[in-house]
Scaffold this motif. Structure first.
Motif, PDB file in Angstrom:
ATOM      1  N   LYS A  92     -50.685  27.952 -52.749  1.00 22.96           N
ATOM      2  CA  LYS A  92     -51.696  28.394 -53.712  1.00 22.96           C
ATOM      3  C   LYS A  92     -51.268  29.554 -54.595  1.00 22.96           C
ATOM      4  N   VAL A  93     -50.612  30.553 -54.006  1.00 18.57           N
ATOM      5  CA  VAL A  93     -50.268  31.737 -54.797  1.00 18.57           C
ATOM      6  C   VAL A  93     -49.126  31.444 -55.766  1.00 18.57           C
ATOM      7  N   VAL A  94     -48.079  30.769 -55.277  1.00 20.35           N
ATOM      8  CA  VAL A  94     -46.932  30.459 -56.140  1.00 20.35           C
ATOM      9  C   VAL A  94     -47.350  29.593 -57.339  1.00 20.35           C
ATOM     10  N   PRO A  95     -48.120  28.511 -57.133  1.00 27.89           N
ATOM     11  CA  PRO A  95     -48.554  27.732 -58.308  1.00 27.89           C
ATOM     12  C   PRO A  95     -49.371  28.563 -59.299  1.00 27.89           C
ATOM     13  N   PHE A  96     -50.208  29.481 -58.776  1.00 25.53           N
ATOM     14  CA  PHE A  96     -50.975  30.351 -59.691  1.00 25.53           C
ATOM     15  C   PHE A  96     -50.014  31.221 -60.492  1.00 25.53           C
ATOM     16  N   PHE A  97     -49.026  31.786 -59.803  1.00 28.88           N
ATOM     17  CA  PHE A  97     -48.088  32.683 -60.465  1.00 28.88           C
ATOM     18  C   PHE A  97     -47.276  31.944 -61.529  1.00 28.88           C
ATOM     19  N   LYS A  98     -46.949  30.682 -61.241  1.00 27.73           N
ATOM     20  CA  LYS A  98     -46.215  29.872 -62.222  1.00 27.73           C
ATOM     21  C   LYS A  98     -47.042  29.684 -63.495  1.00 27.73           C
ATOM     22  N   LYS A  99     -48.346  29.483 -63.313  1.00 24.57           N
ATOM     23  CA  LYS A  99     -49.247  29.353 -64.471  1.00 24.57           C
ATOM     24  C   LYS A  99     -49.278  30.656 -65.260  1.00 24.57           C
ATOM     25  N   PHE A 100     -49.332  31.747 -64.510  1.00 21.69           N
ATOM     26  CA  PHE A 100     -49.359  33.085 -65.108  1.00 21.69           C
ATOM     27  C   PHE A 100     -48.108  33.317 -65.967  1.00 21.69           C
ATOM     28  N   VAL A 101     -46.941  33.003 -65.408  1.00 17.70           N
ATOM     29  CA  VAL A 101     -45.672  33.194 -66.129  1.00 17.70           C
ATOM     30  C   VAL A 101     -45.615  32.278 -67.357  1.00 17.70           C
ATOM     31  N   ALA A 102     -46.036  31.024 -67.187  1.00 20.40           N
ATOM     32  CA  ALA A 102     -46.007  30.070 -68.304  1.00 20.40           C
ATOM     33  C   ALA A 102     -46.866  30.568 -69.466  1.00 20.40           C
ATOM     34  N   LEU A 103     -48.031  31.116 -69.135  1.00 18.57           N
ATOM     35  CA  LEU A 103     -48.928  31.635 -70.173  1.00 18.57           C
ATOM     36  C   LEU A 103     -48.300  32.855 -70.856  1.00 18.57           C
ATOM     37  N   GLY A 104     -47.685  33.712 -70.043  1.00 15.00           N
ATOM     38  CA  GLY A 104     -47.024  34.900 -70.595  1.00 15.00           C
ATOM     39  C   GLY A 104     -45.907  34.537 -71.554  1.00 15.00           C
ATOM     40  N   LYS A 105     -45.167  33.485 -71.217  1.00 18.70           N
ATOM     41  CA  LYS A 105     -44.078  33.013 -72.085  1.00 18.70           C
ATOM     42  C   LYS A 105     -44.650  32.425 -73.372  1.00 18.70           C
ATOM     43  N   GLN A 106     -45.692  31.649 -73.201  1.00 16.59           N
ATOM     44  CA  GLN A 106     -46.341  30.991 -74.336  1.00 16.59           C
ATOM     45  C   GLN A 106     -46.862  32.024 -75.336  1.00 16.59           C
ATOM     46  N   GLU A 107     -47.401  33.141 -74.805  1.00 13.64           N
ATOM     47  CA  GLU A 107     -47.981  34.160 -75.683  1.00 13.64           C
ATOM     48  C   GLU A 107     -46.969  35.222 -76.113  1.00 13.64           C
ATOM     49  N   GLY A 108     -45.704  35.031 -75.715  1.00 12.33           N
ATOM     50  CA  GLY A 108     -44.660  35.938 -76.176  1.00 12.33           C
ATOM     51  C   GLY A 108     -44.548  37.251 -75.412  1.00 12.33           C
ATOM     52  N   TYR A 109     -45.227  37.355 -74.285  1.00 10.05           N
ATOM     53  CA  TYR A 109     -45.158  38.588 -73.492  1.00 10.05           C
ATOM     54  C   TYR A 109     -44.022  38.553 -72.465  1.00 10.05           C
ATOM     55  N   ILE A 110     -43.608  37.357 -72.098  1.00 10.62           N
ATOM     56  CA  ILE A 110     -42.525  37.221 -71.118  1.00 10.62           C
ATOM     57  C   ILE A 110     -41.397  36.439 -71.777  1.00 10.62           C
ATOM     58  N   ARG A 111     -40.187  36.967 -71.654  1.00  8.00           N
ATOM     59  CA  ARG A 111     -39.044  36.300 -72.274  1.00  8.00           C
ATOM     60  C   ARG A 111     -38.890  34.885 -71.745  1.00  8.00           C
ATOM     61  N   LYS A 112     -38.581  33.988 -72.652  1.00  9.17           N
ATOM     62  CA  LYS A 112     -38.465  32.563 -72.300  1.00  9.17           C
ATOM     63  C   LYS A 112     -37.356  32.309 -71.269  1.00  9.17           C
ATOM     64  N   MET A 127     -37.573  35.400 -60.686  1.00  6.75           N
ATOM     65  CA  MET A 127     -37.262  36.771 -61.096  1.00  6.75           C
ATOM     66  C   MET A 127     -38.537  37.503 -61.491  1.00  6.75           C
ATOM     67  N   MET A 128     -39.419  36.816 -62.207  1.00  7.58           N
ATOM     68  CA  MET A 128     -40.687  37.427 -62.621  1.00  7.58           C
ATOM     69  C   MET A 128     -41.542  37.775 -61.403  1.00  7.58           C
ATOM     70  N   MET A 129     -41.502  36.911 -60.403  1.00  9.60           N
ATOM     71  CA  MET A 129     -42.296  37.146 -59.204  1.00  9.60           C
ATOM     72  C   MET A 129     -41.792  38.401 -58.484  1.00  9.60           C
ATOM     73  N   ARG A 130     -40.463  38.541 -58.430  1.00 12.36           N
ATOM     74  CA  ARG A 130     -39.881  39.716 -57.780  1.00 12.36           C
ATOM     75  C   ARG A 130     -40.216  40.985 -58.562  1.00 12.36           C
ATOM     76  N   TYR A 131     -40.196  40.865 -59.871  1.00 14.45           N
ATOM     77  CA  TYR A 131     -40.502  41.992 -60.751  1.00 14.45           C
ATOM     78  C   TYR A 131     -41.966  42.416 -60.576  1.00 14.45           C
ATOM     79  N   PHE A 132     -42.846  41.425 -60.572  1.00 12.23           N
ATOM     80  CA  PHE A 132     -44.286  41.663 -60.394  1.00 12.23           C
ATOM     81  C   PHE A 132     -44.526  42.357 -59.048  1.00 12.23           C
ATOM     82  N   THR A 133     -43.864  41.840 -57.997  1.00 10.72           N
ATOM     83  CA  THR A 133     -44.021  42.385 -56.647  1.00 10.72           C
ATOM     84  C   THR A 133     -43.541  43.834 -56.572  1.00 10.72           C
ATOM     85  N   MET A 134     -42.492  44.129 -57.311  1.00 14.98           N
ATOM     86  CA  MET A 134     -41.944  45.486 -57.326  1.00 14.98           C
ATOM     87  C   MET A 134     -42.993  46.481 -57.846  1.00 14.98           C
ATOM     88  N   PHE A 135     -43.623  46.141 -58.956  1.00 13.22           N
ATOM     89  CA  PHE A 135     -44.681  46.986 -59.508  1.00 13.22           C
ATOM     90  C   PHE A 135     -45.868  47.046 -58.549  1.00 13.22           C
TER      91      PHE A 135
END
Length: 201
Positions: free
Chosen positions: A128-148, A154-162
């Motif tokens: 459940k959590v990983v699929p949600f996070f994948k949606k989150f990253v996809a949206l971030g990429k789509q909106e230009g906030y996360i590098r394609k 890597m994004m998950m590890r970065y998010f976890t670090m913060f």
């Protein structure tokens, strides 16, 4: 469609989950009795044993139900009309609060059940959590906030670090300060220490 009996059962389950999570989180697994939960939930202890079999099973099911409700809140935020920046801020704050609750809760877990529960939590993350996070990253990429070219892992590890930093500071007196500093943290999260005026197209 649910019939009358199923609806009543559903309502009772909700009452039981709500009462048990409140009591378990407040006093810990050992100190709470099924009778106290039944009393708070306005059902008979027999009903609880009937639905869950054991106090351990009730605890596990209540925790999973609580996790589902938290994830539903994250989904609502992700689907809202807020900017991706604001969505991330809200999800990160909520997740920090929830991780703090879980960290405080874990020492209270019945030792006989801890391994099983940790396995269930791992399974929950996978399913459940990983699929949600994948949606989150996809949206971030789509909106230009996360590098394609950033991988989900890597994004998950970065998010976890913060996240870990937030949880570490999530003690009573600091909550207000964390909320106030959240915009600065988000700037760092998205634009790094070099900074960037706006999201890339």
């Amino acid at each position: 469609m649910m019939n009358g009996y199923e609806r009543r059962k559903q309502k009772k389950m909700e009452q039981i989950f709500s009462a048990s999570i409140e009591l378990f989180f407040k006093y810990g697994f050992q100190k709470v009795s099924v009778n106290e939960i039944a009393h708070k939930a306005n059902v008979s202890p027999a009903t609880i044993y009937n639905y869950f079999g054991t106090k351990e099973q009730l605890y596990t099911d209540s925790l999973m139900d609580w996790l589902d409700k938290q994830l539903a809140q994250y989904e609502d935020i992700l689907n809202s009309r807020l900017s991706f920046f604001e969505k991330t801020k809200k999800i990160m704050l909520l997740e920090s609060k929830n991780l703090k609750i879980l960290a405080d809760e874990f020492p209270n877990i019945p030792s006989s059940d801890s391994r099983r529960l940790i396995q269930m939590m791992d399974g929950y993350n996978e399913q459940k959590v990983v699929p949600f996070f994948k949606k989150f990253v996809a949206l971030g990429k789509q909106e230009g906030y996360i590098r394609k070219d950033q991988s989900e892992e890597m994004m998950m590890r970065y998010f976890t670090m913060f996240q870990n930093e937030l949880v570490r500071n999530w003690e009573g007196s600091n909550q207000k300060r964390i909320t106030e500093n959240m915009d600065h943290l988000m700037e760092l999260f998205f634009y790094g220490v070099a900074g960037r005026a706006q999201p890339q197209e």
